[in-house]
Design a protein around this motif. Sequence first.
Motif, PDB file in Angstrom:
ATOM      1  N   CYS A   1       0.838  -1.212   0.000  1.00  0.00           N
ATOM      2  CA  CYS A   1       0.000   0.000   0.000  1.00  0.00           C
ATOM      3  C   CYS A   1       0.866   1.254   0.000  1.00  0.00           C
ATOM      4  N   GLN A   2       1.901   1.252   0.820  1.00  0.00           N
ATOM      5  CA  GLN A   2       2.790   2.416   0.900  1.00  0.00           C
ATOM      6  C   GLN A   2       3.514   2.636  -0.427  1.00  0.00           C
ATOM      7  N   SER A   3       3.996   1.561  -1.041  1.00  0.00           N
ATOM      8  CA  SER A   3       4.737   1.709  -2.301  1.00  0.00           C
ATOM      9  C   SER A   3       3.848   2.215  -3.436  1.00  0.00           C
ATOM     10  N   LEU A   4       2.536   1.930  -3.353  1.00  0.00           N
ATOM     11  CA  LEU A   4       1.595   2.378  -4.382  1.00  0.00           C
ATOM     12  C   LEU A   4       0.907   3.694  -4.015  1.00  0.00           C
ATOM     13  N   ALA A   5       1.201   4.211  -2.831  1.00  0.00           N
ATOM     14  CA  ALA A   5       0.597   5.449  -2.322  1.00  0.00           C
ATOM     15  C   ALA A   5      -0.927   5.324  -2.264  1.00  0.00           C
ATOM     16  N   VAL A   6      -1.394   4.215  -1.655  1.00  0.00           N
ATOM     17  CA  VAL A   6      -2.830   3.987  -1.477  1.00  0.00           C
ATOM     18  C   VAL A   6      -3.129   3.752  -0.004  1.00  0.00           C
ATOM     19  N   THR A   7      -4.378   3.946   0.358  1.00  0.00           N
ATOM     20  CA  THR A   7      -4.831   3.640   1.713  1.00  0.00           C
ATOM     21  C   THR A   7      -5.504   2.275   1.669  1.00  0.00           C
ATOM     22  N   GLY A   8      -5.082   1.383   2.540  1.00  0.00           N
ATOM     23  CA  GLY A   8      -5.653   0.041   2.517  1.00  0.00           C
ATOM     24  C   GLY A   8      -5.830  -0.540   3.895  1.00  0.00           C
ATOM     25  N   THR A   9      -6.800  -1.442   3.993  1.00  0.00           N
ATOM     26  CA  THR A   9      -7.004  -2.198   5.230  1.00  0.00           C
ATOM     27  C   THR A   9      -7.047  -3.674   4.881  1.00  0.00           C
ATOM     28  N   ILE A  10      -6.597  -4.483   5.812  1.00  0.00           N
ATOM     29  CA  ILE A  10      -6.632  -5.928   5.650  1.00  0.00           C
ATOM     30  C   ILE A  10      -7.217  -6.527   6.908  1.00  0.00           C
ATOM     31  N   LYS A  11      -8.119  -7.485   6.726  1.00  0.00           N
ATOM     32  CA  LYS A  11      -8.742  -8.168   7.871  1.00  0.00           C
ATOM     33  C   LYS A  11      -8.604  -9.662   7.619  1.00  0.00           C
TER      34      LYS A  11
END
Length: 179
Positions: free
Chosen positions: A164-174
């Motif tokens: 997520c950081q390398s793609l500059a996106v906000t993400g969540t994982i469950k």
Amino acid sequence: MHHLVITAIGTDRPGICNRITNIISQASGNIIDSRIAIFGSEFTLIMLVSGEASAITRIETLLPVMGSAQDLMVVMKRTATHQTPSYIYKIDIKIEAEDKVGLIDAFTHFFSQRELSISKLSAKTLTKETDPQAHQKHFSISMTGLSKDAPVPDGLQADFNQLCQSLAVTGTIKISYHE
């Protein structure tokens, strides 16, 4: 009982779904599961139907004729009874980002590298009006992966965060375990 997966694609117009479901009903087929979406100006449908062998054969015969008359591309394939997948754990991810090429590929690759079966994927591009002069495209991805292996791969959370950081996106994982 026999099962048939049906996919239909064609120009969207009122009544097109009813024409398909009417043929299935008239042939004594039972709709088990279905999804419909509009992409551009195209109607898309995917459906799982069950029925006696004669009902499935009638559907396989009648749908292509109706599809041809309605400018629909219809693809069908016989399949086995739908079974809920057996798995040890499930992984749900959600991504929010500015729209850019390659995001879906990056996250499907993430699942593939870890041998997680993708059971659901939904992605949408929306215009986000943050400035009256500029229209920014906003992208949202929701994916579910299933795994028969245990335990959860080491570093899954950290790898996801790094991607997520390398793609500059906000993400969540469950990650949830199946009991």
